[in-house]
Structures are given as structure tokens and as C-alpha cells.
Design an enzyme around this catalytic site. Sequence first.
Site, PDB file in Angstrom:
ATOM      1  N   ASP A 158       0.832  -1.214   0.000  1.00  0.00           N
ATOM      2  CA  ASP A 158       0.000   0.000   0.000  1.00  0.00           C
ATOM      3  C   ASP A 158       0.862   1.257   0.000  1.00  0.00           C
ATOM      4  O   ASP A 158       0.545   2.243   0.652  1.00  0.00           O
ATOM      5  CB  ASP A 158      -0.970   0.001   1.187  1.00  0.00           C
ATOM      6  CG  ASP A 158      -2.071   1.052   1.019  1.00  0.00           C
ATOM      7  OD1 ASP A 158      -2.310   1.481  -0.121  1.00  0.00           O
ATOM      8  OD2 ASP A 158      -2.674   1.444   2.028  1.00  0.00           O
ATOM      9  N   ASN A 177       2.711  10.801   4.492  1.00  0.00           N
ATOM     10  CA  ASN A 177       1.393  10.589   3.908  1.00  0.00           C
ATOM     11  C   ASN A 177       0.961  11.838   3.148  1.00  0.00           C
ATOM     12  O   ASN A 177       1.767  12.452   2.464  1.00  0.00           O
ATOM     13  CB  ASN A 177       0.401  10.168   4.999  1.00  0.00           C
ATOM     14  CG  ASN A 177      -0.709   9.289   4.454  1.00  0.00           C
ATOM     15  OD1 ASN A 177      -1.572   9.752   3.723  1.00  0.00           O
ATOM     16  ND2 ASN A 177      -0.691   8.010   4.806  1.00  0.00           N
ATOM     17  N   TRP A 178      -0.297  12.263   3.281  1.00  0.00           N
ATOM     18  CA  TRP A 178      -0.805  13.335   2.420  1.00  0.00           C
ATOM     19  C   TRP A 178      -0.502  14.734   2.924  1.00  0.00           C
ATOM     20  O   TRP A 178      -0.774  15.719   2.248  1.00  0.00           O
ATOM     21  CB  TRP A 178      -2.312  13.188   2.212  1.00  0.00           C
ATOM     22  CG  TRP A 178      -3.136  13.130   3.462  1.00  0.00           C
ATOM     23  CD1 TRP A 178      -3.585  12.017   4.103  1.00  0.00           C
ATOM     24  CD2 TRP A 178      -3.627  14.240   4.233  1.00  0.00           C
ATOM     25  NE1 TRP A 178      -4.302  12.351   5.213  1.00  0.00           N
ATOM     26  CE2 TRP A 178      -4.357  13.711   5.317  1.00  0.00           C
ATOM     27  CE3 TRP A 178      -3.525  15.625   4.111  1.00  0.00           C
ATOM     28  CZ2 TRP A 178      -4.983  14.514   6.277  1.00  0.00           C
ATOM     29  CZ3 TRP A 178      -4.136  16.427   5.063  1.00  0.00           C
ATOM     30  CH2 TRP A 178      -4.859  15.859   6.131  1.00  0.00           C
ATOM     31  N   CYS A 236     -16.215  -2.775  13.631  1.00  0.00           N
ATOM     32  CA  CYS A 236     -15.996  -1.547  14.400  1.00  0.00           C
ATOM     33  C   CYS A 236     -14.547  -1.081  14.472  1.00  0.00           C
ATOM     34  O   CYS A 236     -14.287   0.098  14.752  1.00  0.00           O
ATOM     35  CB  CYS A 236     -16.502  -1.722  15.838  1.00  0.00           C
ATOM     36  SG  CYS A 236     -18.087  -2.570  16.004  1.00  0.00           S
ATOM     37  N   HIS A 255     -13.347   2.844  15.595  1.00  0.00           N
ATOM     38  CA  HIS A 255     -13.313   3.086  17.037  1.00  0.00           C
ATOM     39  C   HIS A 255     -12.037   2.596  17.715  1.00  0.00           C
ATOM     40  O   HIS A 255     -11.825   2.889  18.893  1.00  0.00           O
ATOM     41  CB  HIS A 255     -14.524   2.426  17.698  1.00  0.00           C
ATOM     42  CG  HIS A 255     -15.820   3.083  17.343  1.00  0.00           C
ATOM     43  ND1 HIS A 255     -16.220   4.289  17.874  1.00  0.00           N
ATOM     44  CD2 HIS A 255     -16.814   2.701  16.488  1.00  0.00           C
ATOM     45  CE1 HIS A 255     -17.409   4.626  17.382  1.00  0.00           C
ATOM     46  NE2 HIS A 255     -17.788   3.680  16.535  1.00  0.00           N
ATOM     47  N   MET A 305     -22.293   7.951  11.832  1.00  0.00           N
ATOM     48  CA  MET A 305     -22.321   6.572  12.323  1.00  0.00           C
ATOM     49  C   MET A 305     -23.401   5.800  11.576  1.00  0.00           C
ATOM     50  O   MET A 305     -24.599   6.073  11.739  1.00  0.00           O
ATOM     51  CB  MET A 305     -22.603   6.576  13.828  1.00  0.00           C
ATOM     52  CG  MET A 305     -22.989   5.231  14.423  1.00  0.00           C
ATOM     53  SD  MET A 305     -21.600   4.096  14.540  1.00  0.00           S
ATOM     54  CE  MET A 305     -22.434   2.687  15.299  1.00  0.00           C
TER      55      MET A 305
END
Length: 425
Positions: free
Chosen positions: A57, A143-144, A353, A357, A396
Site C-alpha cells: 500500500d 502521507n498526504w 468496528c 473506534h 455513524m
Amino acid sequence: STDMAQDRATATRLTTWRRPPNHETATLPVPFSTENGTSPTGEYIWHYQNTPGDTWDYTSTQHIIAADLEIDGRMRKVLMQAPKNGFFYVIDRTNGEFISAEPFTKVTWATGYDENGRPIEAEGARDKEKPWETIPSAYGAHNWHPMSYNPETGLVYIPAQGVPLVQSTDPAWELNSHKPMSTMSGMGWNLGYLFNAVAPEATPFGQLLAWDPVRQKEVWRAEYVSPWNGGTLTTAGNLVFQGTADGRFIAYNAATGEVLWQTPVGSGVVAAPATYEVDGVQYVSIAVGWGGVYGLMQRATERVGPGRVYTFRIGGTAEMPAHELSDRTTLVEGVPYDADDVAPGLGVYVSNCLFCHGVPGVNNGGAIPNLGYSDPVTLTNADAWVLQGAGIHNGMPRFDAHLSEREVEQLIAFIQGTADALRPK
């Protein structure tokens, strides 16, 4: 990989495109200007592939900076990039010629690049027979968050980082299936991996690196308490500005790294600053707010607040707004549960989840609350949040299409049981 499949599709459409045997650059026999490296026709001129056959990735969508640099005694029109894979690249932008690539942080997937611009992969870099911890992880060494280049100092200022991650093959994975313990499969993800089933050996870090792209060496660095710090801005006044994950906005001496000024801004910063002039006065503005893929689960500030845009100038007199202490500091306690439901609750949690979370009580909750620090009322009313859509207005989703009331009971048991297990520690 998907990237390579797209490459093949592009090659099929562009019938005049020629791929060299070593696959490091591609050229088209069409006229284009070598002066500025652009084509007046929009034709495909060249490409360079940072990570052939990427399985880690390591996207190469990070910022590309154009500059004119003197390298080995002659001026070169170059592109510079520090993508997720941990190497800093200097490429000739007129023809795609590889000039150099050196690691700007620790790298374990490759030992370097050969003269043709191909990575020299480390032994076992693609070994997936047992859990593996590749550095950089999929979060990326950069990263970005934008990096910046100062032609006066000749340095590039990189928000570098390390976010540890152990991956392992998911033996139960099936395409488009919802299975307990298959990571986020209930949300339609098809990862085929499990994450941190074994604890990582690396530790997280964040840094501001001042990098010399000609010598391919670090000149100075600032160390931070957390990854995921904001983008950088450098100015002709020999300054570098950056917001940090721990809620500061800082100005450095661009040449030496000396901290010249800083102020608390209440929340973590991921954006890059901007500077501008109005009526002869220079201003610096920064959007302050916390988020992004790492920021969903983790934070590095004790204080919280709404997203704000701050603007600063020399001699500014406005009062800074107040910030509240986070209330996510006490592990949830007292919610009844059946101990036999904890293990199946773990499976339901991982598949639905986890990536929002985090692990209850282990992650501390970033832009999304960590349920290990919930109010007991939140857990006892979990069916309203999970099955009835009580949190839809805050992003959510509802899960009544594929989770049952029984599975919600198991989720509650896992969250409260994990909090109970962590509390003595």
C-alpha cells in the site's frame, strides 16, 4: 496489484506506447518541449514507477515538487517526491530519467535503488507465511500532509512519521463475506489481512525533517510526540511553519531548525499553513482540526475543540479561544455483561468496528470516540446507536441489516470486558 492492472489497461489503450524491458520509464515518439518537460498535445510522455509490484500500500500520490537543482556540476530540471515507501526521489522531469533515491527514514522492504531506478528488495520482503511488520507501514513514512521546498536554503521540509503495524493473512477471508474476525468485512471491506494480532516491535514517532535533495541527506530534524503532524510551509523570510499532532503551531528557522515561535491551538493539526499579504502586512493562516485515517482512532492532545481557522501576524492582539479538556479519560465501568460473550464479541467488533473506534481502552479515540471510554449509558443503549441509527447525523451508519440484537449484546460484553481487563494496568 490494482496499480499494475491499471498500467496494463493503459498500455492496451495507448497502442504506440513502448514499455522498456526493465519497466522503469516509458516514452512516446512524439515532439515535446525538453525546456519545461511538458507536451502541448497532452500525449503520454514518460512515467517512473516508485514501487513496482506494490503489495505494501505504498501509494505514490504524495506531493511532487518541481525545482532546478545543480547536480554533479550541471543544472537539472527535476521532480522531487517523498512517497509512503520511505525513499526520497529526484527524477529528471524532462524525460523521466532516474537521478537518485535515498531513504529519509527507516526502511525494511528495500535496501536501496540500483542505477536503473529499480528498488533492491530486501530478502523476505514479500514473505507472508507468518505475521510481518514492514517499515514503513501502510500509513506511510510520509502521507498526504504537504511537504515544501525552499530555494534559498535548498532544503525540503517533510512531515515524516512512523506508525507501527503488524499484518497477517486472514485464513477465513472470502470475497464479499461478513465473517467474525475478518477485518471490517461487515463494512464491505475485502482486505484479507488481520492487523496487530501480534504486537508491533517498532514505536510510533513523528518528525519534521529538513532534507537536502542534492546530497540526499538529512540536515536537521524536530522530534514530535506523535505521528500525523501537519503539512509544512516555508517562506523567503527563512521560516518553516508547521502545526503538530499535540496541538501547537510552530515557526522554525528554516536553515537551522531553531524554534523561533510557537502557540497552542487546542487540537491536533493535519493541514498545511498558508501565507499571504494584505496592505503590506504578512499573515499566516492555519486550519486546525484533527482527523485522517490515523486521527480517527488516536490523538495526542488532552484538549479538544471545534475546527477553527487561526490567522496570525506580527503584533496581533486578539485573544486565543478557550479549549476544553477531553472527557475521554476514564474507562467505562459497571455495564453488566456475560463473560462468555466477550470472545464472540471480539469477532463481531473486528469485523464491524475496529478501524473507526480502535481497540477499546488501548487506542484513546481521535476524531471518533473510543468506546472503552464511553459513558455507561452509551453502552447500555448500544442498540439505539448500532441498530436504530441514533448517530447517523454524525456519520455513524446503522447496522440492522446484518447485525442482530444478540450480536450487539456480545459487542457490549467485549467493550466492557476489555475495559475491565485493562483497568488494573
